[in-house]
Design an enzyme around this catalytic site. Structure first.
Site, PDB file in Angstrom:
ATOM      1  N   THR A  42      21.585  23.700  92.013  1.00  0.00           N
ATOM      2  CA  THR A  42      21.807  23.760  90.611  1.00  0.00           C
ATOM      3  C   THR A  42      23.404  23.423  90.623  1.00  0.00           C
ATOM      4  O   THR A  42      24.116  23.634  91.372  1.00  0.00           O
ATOM      5  CB  THR A  42      21.514  25.123  89.917  1.00  0.00           C
ATOM      6  N   GLU A  94      15.319  24.974  89.048  1.00  0.00           N
ATOM      7  CA  GLU A  94      14.386  26.349  89.473  1.00  0.00           C
ATOM      8  C   GLU A  94      12.844  25.955  89.088  1.00  0.00           C
ATOM      9  O   GLU A  94      12.017  26.709  89.622  1.00  0.00           O
ATOM     10  CB  GLU A  94      14.792  27.430  88.867  1.00  0.00           C
ATOM     11  N   LYS A 102      28.398  34.592  69.364  1.00  0.00           N
ATOM     12  CA  LYS A 102      28.140  36.024  68.751  1.00  0.00           C
ATOM     13  C   LYS A 102      29.041  36.144  67.514  1.00  0.00           C
ATOM     14  O   LYS A 102      30.192  36.458  67.814  1.00  0.00           O
ATOM     15  CB  LYS A 102      28.052  37.097  69.764  1.00  0.00           C
ATOM     16  N   TRP A 142      23.607  36.510  66.200  1.00  0.00           N
ATOM     17  CA  TRP A 142      23.695  35.316  66.959  1.00  0.00           C
ATOM     18  C   TRP A 142      23.566  34.140  66.195  1.00  0.00           C
ATOM     19  O   TRP A 142      22.575  34.136  65.319  1.00  0.00           O
ATOM     20  CB  TRP A 142      22.606  35.323  67.950  1.00  0.00           C
TER      21      TRP A 142
END
Ligand code: ADP
Length: 544
Positions: free
Chosen positions: A185, A331, A441, A446
């Site tokens: 990654t 992944e 935030k 959010w």
């Protein structure tokens, strides 16, 4: 009682054997740095893979050895995919766009002994070579005439190796759980992490990709992966296309260039192309400027980061090309969800169609999804609740390569925490709100940067947009909008007014910054990390 069924292993070798038998004449077209456009049949590809497997054995490759590549999408890279994995090695693709120090770190961590490179990466490898601890041979993927000069002692020529190698190779019988490929990654924070794919995972993923409500791949398709073969196996296309016997077009190094792509698409009759949104933005701009209509392309698959709705609509309106949104990760080999329209889609009201289009789609069979709150309690699939997205499935990594403690990424029940925040509706359409680290935030609530970017991009004067959170005394964080303006450029006030009525008032960005371009990561996504660092001290109006 056990079933009475045969247990042939699901290996890449079985895929190669099938394709060799059933689709020997199907074409692979490849753009290479030293050849221009090169074309041959599947059977030639696999015949050369057999020679390559002999060459690998001669160079000392043992079972389980990592064979690294630094290369673009071309036929030689394809040969390596099959020669390495099918002979028991691990095809370890490395992203050449990473910082040199990261490349060195990855090669050392993987303890790769052989390194195959495109000639253009030789200067990079020459600089790294003294620090590489495990590499024994460097093979330049080129013909003898085009071999670059180098002072490095251990450099070999790919085509010479093949010429000297025996044509027959006895492919070994491998176990489905043997490792076949390795990809790291990007590691935007900390060191990159290795994802070690098994034969079974890659094969099941290839099956899943071909399904009708997924990539819907068939023998009559002509597939162009504009996603690099060094990034999650070009999203599995080098396996899935071969499984069905589709014609494969590998675009070489000039993947980001709209004119090159459009030329390849028309010349080769491409029906399906895949890539990240920045690639399609470039193509769309080129097509508009040149008033060109693509002749054969009918579908694209866009993922890697959120695809703006405006881009999907533009492709459909201007080019009659349907854009499928998909979500995945290194992944996950990488496919997790895929967006195909539900039955009755055409009769839905426009805003509902738009909501569905923007979503990242439904989980592909094999992948289980759940969203959870801070206490790991499952949240409902009501299209409203959003939380941390977790996944499970036979092509999801169960841990990272050479990492003993995986508790940060995997919970006790084996669910993998994607690091994304999402909602899922009652029909299973999943919408990514943000990456956990990108969400804004504000006053304990959010704000989705992706939702704001989608709105900004629906303004005709915006070519590219990103929204990040910057510090605010009262609200902790507030959204800052960065745009690359088009022509005519919108004013700051017009830009902010564009959000009114489209989101709650407190979501509207506090400020707009006009930039010439947005920084990209090594995988072609907008780098929010760089933007956050760059604008860390940005003074928001009214935050005195
Ligand atoms: P990196 O971006 O670090 O190179 P990956 O390619 O594995 O690594 O990135 C996976 C991440 O990309 C996902 O966790 C998600 O945040 C993002 N992503 C992938 N597809 C989409 C999509 N269609 N919409 C929004 N985000 C996406």
């Amino acid at each position: 009682m056990q079933g009475l069924m045969m247990t042939q292993a699901l290996t890449i070798g079985s895929l190669m054997a099938h394709a060799q038998r059933l689709h020997p004449h199907q074409q692979i077209v490849s753009v290479t740095a030293d050849h221009g456009v090169f074309r041959y049949a599947y059977r030639d590809c696999f015949a050369r893979s057999a020679r390559l497997a002999n060459a690998l054995a001669r160079l000392g490759m043992d079972r389980g050895d990592r064979v690294a590549t630094l290369a673009w999408n071309d036929h030689r890279h394809m040969e390596l995919y099959y020669a390495v994995s099918c002979s028991g090695g691990i095809c370890h693709t490395v992203n050449p766009r990473l910082f040199p120090e990261q490349i060195r770190w990855i090669l050392d961590h993987a303890e790769a002994r052989l390194l195959f490179i495109d000639a253009m990466f030789l200067p990079l490898v020459e600089k790294l070579a003294p620090a590489l601890q495990h590499i024994e041979h460097i093979v330049v993927m080129s013909g003898a005439q085009a071999m670059p000069a180098t002072a490095l002692p251990n450099v070999l020529c790919y085509e010479t190796l093949l010429e000297e190698a025996d044509a027959h190779f006895d492919w070994p019988t491998l176990d489905a759980d043997d490792a076949a490929a390795l990809c790291y990654t990007s590691g935007t924070t900390g060191n990159p992490k290795g994802v070690l794919y098994s034969h079974r995972a890659l094969l099941l993923h290839a099956y899943a990709c071909t399904m009708p409500d997924v990539m819907n791949l068939a023998r009559h398709d002509v597939v162009l992966p504009v996603v690099p073969m060094f990034h999650v196996n070009a999203w599995g296309v080098p396996y899935a296309a071969i499984l069905v016997g589709a014609k494969l077009v590998l675009p070489g190094p000039k993947m980001g260039d709209g004119e090159t792509l459009a030329g390849l698409m028309d010349d080769e009759g491409v029906t399906l192309a895949l890539g990240v949104p920045t690639v399609w933005q470039g193509l769309l701009e080129y097509l508009r400027k040149s008033s060109r209509k693509l002749r054969t392309l009918r579908r694209t698959i866009v993922g890697g980061s959120a695809c703006p709705l405006s881009m999907m609509q533009a492709f459909e309106r201007e080019q009659n090309v349907w854009v499928h949104h998909a979500w995945g990760m290194t992944e996950l080999s990488p496919l997790g969800t895929f967006n195909a329209p539900p039955p009755g889609y055409d009769a839905l009201p426009e805003d509902e169609q738009a909501r569905l289009r923007a979503s990242q789609g439904r989980p592909v069979f094999g992948i289980e999804l759940k969203i959870v709150d801070d206490d790991n309690t499952q949240l409902p699939w009501d299209g409203k609740a959003f939380g941390a997205l977790k996944v499970r499935g036979p092509w999801v990594c169960s841990g990272y390569y050479r990492e003993t403690d995986n508790t940060a990424s995997h919970d006790a029940d084996g669910w993998f925490d994607t690091g994304d925040v999402a909602s899922i509706d009652a029909d299973g359409y999943m919408t990514i709100t943000d990456r956990t680290k990108d969400v804004i935030k504000s006053g304990g609530e959010w704000i989705s940067s992706i939702a704001l970017e989608n709105i900004a991009l629906s303004h005709p004067g915006v070519r590219a947009a990103a929204v990040i959170g910057v510090q605010h005394k009262k609200w902790d964080e507030r959204p800052l909008l960065l745009i690359v303006p088009g022509e005519p450029a919108p004013t700051r006030d017009a830009m902010l007014a564009h959000f009114e009525g489209r989101v709650a008032k407190w979501w509207i960005p506090d400020d707009v910054v006009f930039v010439d371009e947005l920084p990209l990561t090594a995988t072609g996504k907008i780098s929010k990390l760089t933007l956050r660092q760059r604008y860390a001290d940005h003074a928001l109006p009214g935050d005195g």
